[in-house]
Motif scaffolding. Structure first.
Motif, PDB file in Angstrom:
ATOM      1  N   VAL A  47      -1.639  65.865  58.830  1.00 24.28           N
ATOM      2  CA  VAL A  47      -3.077  65.746  59.094  1.00 24.28           C
ATOM      3  C   VAL A  47      -3.320  65.405  60.556  1.00 24.28           C
ATOM      4  CG1 VAL A  47      -5.171  64.439  58.545  1.00 24.28           C
ATOM      5  CG2 VAL A  47      -3.608  65.110  56.717  1.00 24.28           C
ATOM      6  N   ARG A  48      -2.477  64.564  61.119  1.00 27.26           N
ATOM      7  CA  ARG A  48      -2.643  64.170  62.529  1.00 27.26           C
ATOM      8  C   ARG A  48      -2.488  65.358  63.467  1.00 27.26           C
ATOM      9  NH1 ARG A  48      -2.233  58.423  62.857  1.00 27.26           N
ATOM     10  NH2 ARG A  48      -1.466  57.519  60.895  1.00 27.26           N
ATOM     11  N   GLU A  49      -1.777  66.388  63.036  1.00 24.73           N
ATOM     12  CA  GLU A  49      -1.590  67.559  63.895  1.00 24.73           C
ATOM     13  C   GLU A  49      -2.859  68.408  63.996  1.00 24.73           C
ATOM     14  OE1 GLU A  49       1.912  69.878  63.517  1.00 24.73           O
ATOM     15  OE2 GLU A  49       3.182  68.159  63.033  1.00 24.73           O
ATOM     16  N   TRP A  50      -3.798  68.191  63.092  1.00 27.25           N
ATOM     17  CA  TRP A  50      -5.102  68.839  63.252  1.00 27.25           C
ATOM     18  C   TRP A  50      -6.205  67.780  63.310  1.00 27.25           C
ATOM     19  CZ3 TRP A  50      -8.126  68.054  58.847  1.00 27.25           C
ATOM     20  CH2 TRP A  50      -7.457  67.850  57.638  1.00 27.25           C
ATOM     21  N   SER A  51      -5.914  66.722  64.043  1.00 29.09           N
ATOM     22  CA  SER A  51      -6.833  65.586  64.117  1.00 29.09           C
ATOM     23  C   SER A  51      -8.180  65.957  64.736  1.00 29.09           C
ATOM     24  CB  SER A  51      -6.195  64.448  64.918  1.00 29.09           C
ATOM     25  OG  SER A  51      -5.898  64.868  66.232  1.00 29.09           O
ATOM     26  N   HIS A  52      -8.221  67.025  65.542  1.00 26.54           N
ATOM     27  CA  HIS A  52      -9.452  67.432  66.217  1.00 26.54           C
ATOM     28  C   HIS A  52     -10.378  68.245  65.327  1.00 26.54           C
ATOM     29  CE1 HIS A  52      -6.522  70.632  66.524  1.00 26.54           C
ATOM     30  NE2 HIS A  52      -7.485  71.494  66.783  1.00 26.54           N
ATOM     31  N   VAL A  53      -9.899  68.675  64.163  1.00 27.92           N
ATOM     32  CA  VAL A  53     -10.692  69.529  63.279  1.00 27.92           C
ATOM     33  C   VAL A  53     -11.464  68.670  62.287  1.00 27.92           C
ATOM     34  CG1 VAL A  53     -10.613  71.380  61.563  1.00 27.92           C
ATOM     35  CG2 VAL A  53      -9.039  71.408  63.510  1.00 27.92           C
ATOM     36  N   ARG A  54     -12.754  68.967  62.124  1.00 26.44           N
ATOM     37  CA  ARG A  54     -13.568  68.207  61.182  1.00 26.44           C
ATOM     38  C   ARG A  54     -13.468  68.806  59.788  1.00 26.44           C
ATOM     39  NH1 ARG A  54     -16.438  64.141  62.099  1.00 26.44           N
ATOM     40  NH2 ARG A  54     -16.284  64.505  64.334  1.00 26.44           N
ATOM     41  N   LEU A  55     -13.337  67.953  58.783  1.00 22.98           N
ATOM     42  CA  LEU A  55     -13.262  68.414  57.403  1.00 22.98           C
ATOM     43  C   LEU A  55     -14.613  68.948  56.950  1.00 22.98           C
ATOM     44  CD1 LEU A  55     -10.881  66.222  57.660  1.00 22.98           C
ATOM     45  CD2 LEU A  55     -11.080  66.035  55.188  1.00 22.98           C
ATOM     46  N   PHE A  56     -14.618  69.875  55.972  1.00 25.36           N
ATOM     47  CA  PHE A  56     -15.896  70.289  55.392  1.00 25.36           C
ATOM     48  C   PHE A  56     -16.187  69.533  54.106  1.00 25.36           C
ATOM     49  CE2 PHE A  56     -12.981  74.011  54.530  1.00 25.36           C
ATOM     50  CZ  PHE A  56     -12.682  73.700  53.216  1.00 25.36           C
ATOM     51  N   VAL A  62     -13.001  62.645  49.896  1.00 24.87           N
ATOM     52  CA  VAL A  62     -11.609  62.640  50.360  1.00 24.87           C
ATOM     53  C   VAL A  62     -10.951  61.259  50.249  1.00 24.87           C
ATOM     54  CG1 VAL A  62     -11.967  64.605  51.874  1.00 24.87           C
ATOM     55  CG2 VAL A  62     -12.250  62.301  52.803  1.00 24.87           C
ATOM     56  N   VAL A  63     -11.590  60.346  49.555  1.00 25.69           N
ATOM     57  CA  VAL A  63     -10.995  59.047  49.249  1.00 25.69           C
ATOM     58  C   VAL A  63     -10.703  59.003  47.751  1.00 25.69           C
ATOM     59  CG1 VAL A  63     -11.380  56.554  49.160  1.00 25.69           C
ATOM     60  CG2 VAL A  63     -12.131  57.856  51.159  1.00 25.69           C
ATOM     61  N   ASP A  64      -9.442  58.821  47.405  1.00 21.18           N
ATOM     62  CA  ASP A  64      -9.050  58.799  45.994  1.00 21.18           C
ATOM     63  C   ASP A  64      -9.450  57.473  45.338  1.00 21.18           C
ATOM     64  OD1 ASP A  64      -7.239  59.852  43.715  1.00 21.18           O
ATOM     65  OD2 ASP A  64      -6.534  57.810  44.090  1.00 21.18           O
ATOM     66  N   PRO A  65      -9.997  57.498  44.126  1.00 18.16           N
ATOM     67  CA  PRO A  65     -10.449  56.264  43.465  1.00 18.16           C
ATOM     68  C   PRO A  65      -9.351  55.224  43.271  1.00 18.16           C
ATOM     69  CG  PRO A  65     -11.406  58.181  42.396  1.00 18.16           C
ATOM     70  CD  PRO A  65     -10.387  58.699  43.360  1.00 18.16           C
ATOM     71  N   ALA A  82     -21.377  59.968  52.829  1.00 16.20           N
ATOM     72  CA  ALA A  82     -22.002  61.255  53.104  1.00 16.20           C
ATOM     73  C   ALA A  82     -21.615  61.848  54.460  1.00 16.20           C
ATOM     74  CB  ALA A  82     -23.523  61.123  53.029  1.00 16.20           C
ATOM     75  N   THR A  83     -20.804  61.145  55.250  1.00 19.47           N
ATOM     76  CA  THR A  83     -20.429  61.653  56.567  1.00 19.47           C
ATOM     77  C   THR A  83     -19.113  62.428  56.500  1.00 19.47           C
ATOM     78  OG1 THR A  83     -19.307  59.570  57.107  1.00 19.47           O
ATOM     79  CG2 THR A  83     -21.621  59.777  57.733  1.00 19.47           C
ATOM     80  N   TYR A  84     -18.853  63.204  57.539  1.00 16.69           N
ATOM     81  CA  TYR A  84     -17.696  64.100  57.567  1.00 16.69           C
ATOM     82  C   TYR A  84     -16.645  63.593  58.550  1.00 16.69           C
ATOM     83  CZ  TYR A  84     -20.730  67.421  55.142  1.00 16.69           C
ATOM     84  OH  TYR A  84     -21.563  68.020  54.235  1.00 16.69           O
ATOM     85  N   PRO A  85     -15.445  63.283  58.067  1.00 15.97           N
ATOM     86  CA  PRO A  85     -14.392  62.831  58.978  1.00 15.97           C
ATOM     87  C   PRO A  85     -13.683  63.992  59.652  1.00 15.97           C
ATOM     88  CG  PRO A  85     -13.541  62.849  56.745  1.00 15.97           C
ATOM     89  CD  PRO A  85     -15.000  63.258  56.659  1.00 15.97           C
ATOM     90  N   SER A  86     -13.104  63.725  60.807  1.00 17.53           N
ATOM     91  CA  SER A  86     -12.147  64.655  61.388  1.00 17.53           C
ATOM     92  C   SER A  86     -10.785  64.362  60.773  1.00 17.53           C
ATOM     93  CB  SER A  86     -12.085  64.472  62.901  1.00 17.53           C
ATOM     94  OG  SER A  86     -11.540  63.188  63.214  1.00 17.53           O
ATOM     95  N   GLY A  87      -9.815  65.218  61.039  1.00 12.95           N
ATOM     96  CA  GLY A  87      -8.467  64.931  60.565  1.00 12.95           C
ATOM     97  C   GLY A  87      -7.964  63.603  61.104  1.00 12.95           C
ATOM     98  N   GLY A  88      -8.276  63.313  62.372  1.00 13.59           N
ATOM     99  CA  GLY A  88      -7.855  62.043  62.963  1.00 13.59           C
ATOM    100  C   GLY A  88      -8.506  60.858  62.285  1.00 13.59           C
ATOM    101  N   GLN A  93      -8.348  56.031  59.411  1.00 12.10           N
ATOM    102  CA  GLN A  93      -9.227  55.129  58.664  1.00 12.10           C
ATOM    103  C   GLN A  93      -8.928  55.077  57.173  1.00 12.10           C
ATOM    104  OE1 GLN A  93     -13.447  55.598  59.727  1.00 12.10           O
ATOM    105  NE2 GLN A  93     -12.806  56.679  61.580  1.00 12.10           N
ATOM    106  N   TYR A  94      -8.076  55.984  56.682  1.00 10.12           N
ATOM    107  CA  TYR A  94      -7.784  55.993  55.252  1.00 10.12           C
ATOM    108  C   TYR A  94      -6.297  56.121  54.945  1.00 10.12           C
ATOM    109  CZ  TYR A  94      -7.346  57.904  50.516  1.00 10.12           C
ATOM    110  OH  TYR A  94      -6.943  58.154  49.232  1.00 10.12           O
ATOM    111  N   LEU A  95      -5.649  57.160  55.458  1.00  5.93           N
ATOM    112  CA  LEU A  95      -4.253  57.392  55.092  1.00  5.93           C
ATOM    113  C   LEU A  95      -3.327  56.296  55.611  1.00  5.93           C
ATOM    114  CD1 LEU A  95      -4.048  61.257  55.676  1.00  5.93           C
ATOM    115  CD2 LEU A  95      -4.404  60.032  53.524  1.00  5.93           C
ATOM    116  N   GLN A  96      -3.501  55.898  56.872  1.00  2.29           N
ATOM    117  CA  GLN A  96      -2.626  54.857  57.407  1.00  2.29           C
ATOM    118  C   GLN A  96      -2.863  53.509  56.731  1.00  2.29           C
ATOM    119  OE1 GLN A  96      -0.008  55.432  59.673  1.00  2.29           O
ATOM    120  NE2 GLN A  96       0.499  53.446  58.758  1.00  2.29           N
TER     121      GLN A  96
END
Length: 466
Positions: A47-56, A62-65, A82-88, A93-96
């Motif tokens: 995911v960090r390799e496309w950190s500049h790309v915003r998710l749709f 994209v947060v698992d319960p 309701a906001t859209y994260p980038s890959g970074g 903010q979530y995976l790490q």
């Protein structure tokens, strides 16, 4: 070395990306100890390799319960749903934070190079199902070890194995020799060095999915900037232009996904990119000045370009699973029960429904391919699909089949219907070429109203890769 009793062993999860870390969270919820093996140096390395790309997809999608339940006691603050994260953003903010909560259950720099049954290669039947899995791991320092597991969840994704430019599925002739001018990723045009590579240049973009849309939109933005004059995109499509080419637009139930297609359409409409249709790349030749010339399967040669961005999808790396008995579809390399639901030759609106352990099972009991890996070569995977998969798989491993079989997710539709095979046939008929593909042609769209009319009539394949 004798293997311990299977019930005492952890479940090995391959990959510390979104699906892998969610799998670990669900296993913990089921009282099962996970061990996550990540080849990269950090969690979410791909995911960090496309950190500049915003998710749709939004943060809420994209947060698992189960992961959120692990994070909540740590004081973690969930981003605005309701906001859209980038890959970074997603990684930091979530995976790490999730990997940090899991602690030493996550091992980075640990590449899985083989999976088998303890003491049983692929051909041995005797007492096979009673044996634990053995996972061969190579660490970043060169050290090797073997880990025993009661089950294996492969969430390693497909990011490391992009598909080539060649229309046959093989690398185009000359593709490897031209590697210095080719990338298989959406470029980060905010990076000064990367921006300089594409500014004022003529760049071919090969592909027809969301990544290609993103690249075309980025190049158009660059062309509009002060330092990007003369920047030009050349969009290479293997099919023709139809109402589906730019995705579902406003009909897409994920608005940001629909907006990507509209941005790509605007890039073509406004003249920042030309679309070359019916072109299947056979060779990439280097001209005397170092530029590249794309040659089609029919021998046609396009005008030279300075750079090529290949975004033709991904394919799974199955090499380290060759000692296991997998049931994979011969076309998609996805589990046989899942393949009909996601096959772009058959896919239509509403046919992809949430699925779990039964669709993901194999003749070898206890091995599951989840996340993007489960889709094989099929496109349009959503994080929420992966989260539902691992919830079901974790419940099945725990023996809770009632929960494992329960559907707990409604997936949004793309706003397009139809299948790639159908589109090829329709476009061939409309071109007057019978069974043959339409001849390569340069198309510049200038009349949005005409495209809108086509949207109402033509079946759509914007959900599918080129």
């Amino acid at each position: 070395m004798n293997a311990p009793a299977t019930t005492e062993l952890p479940v090995v999860v391959i990959g510390a990306g979104p699906a892998g870390l969610a799998a670990a969270a669900h296993l913990i919820h089921q009282g099962i100890e996970p061990l996550v093996l990540e080849a990269g140096p950090t969690a979410g390395a791909a995911v960090r390799e496309w950190s500049h790309v915003r998710l749709f997809s939004t943060w809420g999608e994209v947060v698992d319960p189960a992961a959120e339940k692990l994070l909540a006691p740590t004081g973690w603050t969930r981003p605005v749903p309701a906001t859209y994260p980038s890959g970074g953003d997603w990684a930091e903010q979530y995976l790490q934070p999730l990997a940090d909560v899991l602690g030493d259950r996550v091992r980075t720099g640990a590449t899985v190079t083989g999976v088998s049954r303890a003491g049983r290669d692929r051909i041995v039947d005797a007492d096979r199902e009673a044996q634990p899995f053995v996972v061969h791991v190579t660490h970043a320092d060169g050290r090797e070890e073997r880990v025993f597991a009661r089950a294996v969840i492969d969430a390693s994704g497909t990011w490391a194995t992009p598909s080539p430019a060649g229309g046959s599925g093989l690398a185009a002739l000359g593709e490897k020799a031209a590697a210095d001018r080719i990338t298989y990723r959406v470029p980060d045009l905010k990076d000064p060095a990367v921006r300089a590579r594409y500014a004022g240049k003529r760049t071919a973009v090969i592909g027809s999915g969301a990544s290609a849309f993103t690249a075309l939109a980025y190049l158009a933005d660059l062309a509009k900037s002060d330092d990007g004059a003369e920047t030009k995109g050349v969009w290479i499509l293997r099919r023709g232009i139809s109402g589906s080419t730019f995705g579902g637009g406003e009909a897409d139930q994920l608005p940001a996904r629909g907006a990507l297609g509209l941005a790509a359409k605007a890039a073509v409409d406004e003249g920042y990119a030309d679309a070359v249709t019916g072109f299947r790349t056979e060779a990439i030749a280097r001209a005397d000045d170092g530029s590249l010339v794309l040659v089609g399967e029919d021998g046609r040669r396009l005008d030279a370009v300075d750079e090529v961005i290949v975004l033709t999808g991904f394919r799974p790396d199955l090499s380290f699973l060759e000692e296991l008995r997998l049931g994979l579809d011969e076309r998609l390399q996805a589990p046989v029960e899942l393949a009909p639901l996601i096959d772009p030759n058959q896919h239509s609106c509403g046919t992809v429904y949430p699925h779990g352990h039964r669709e993901l099972s194999h003749p070898e009991q206890g091995i599951y391919l989840v996340g993007m890996k489960s889709y094989g070569r099929a496109p349009t995977f959503l994080a929420m699909t992966g989260y539902e998969q691992v919830r079901s798989v974790a419940a099945a491993i725990a023996g809770d089949l009632e929960s494992a079989d329960r559907v707990e997710l409604a997936l949004p539709e793309t706003g397009v219907c139809g299948g790639a095979g159908l589109f090829d046939a329709l476009e061939s008929d409309q071109s007057g070429g019978g069974c043959c593909a339409p001849a390569p042609q340069l198309v510049q769209l200038r009349t949005p109203a005409a495209v809108g009319a086509a949207d109402e009539e033509a079946p759509a394949g914007g959900c599918c890769g080129s």
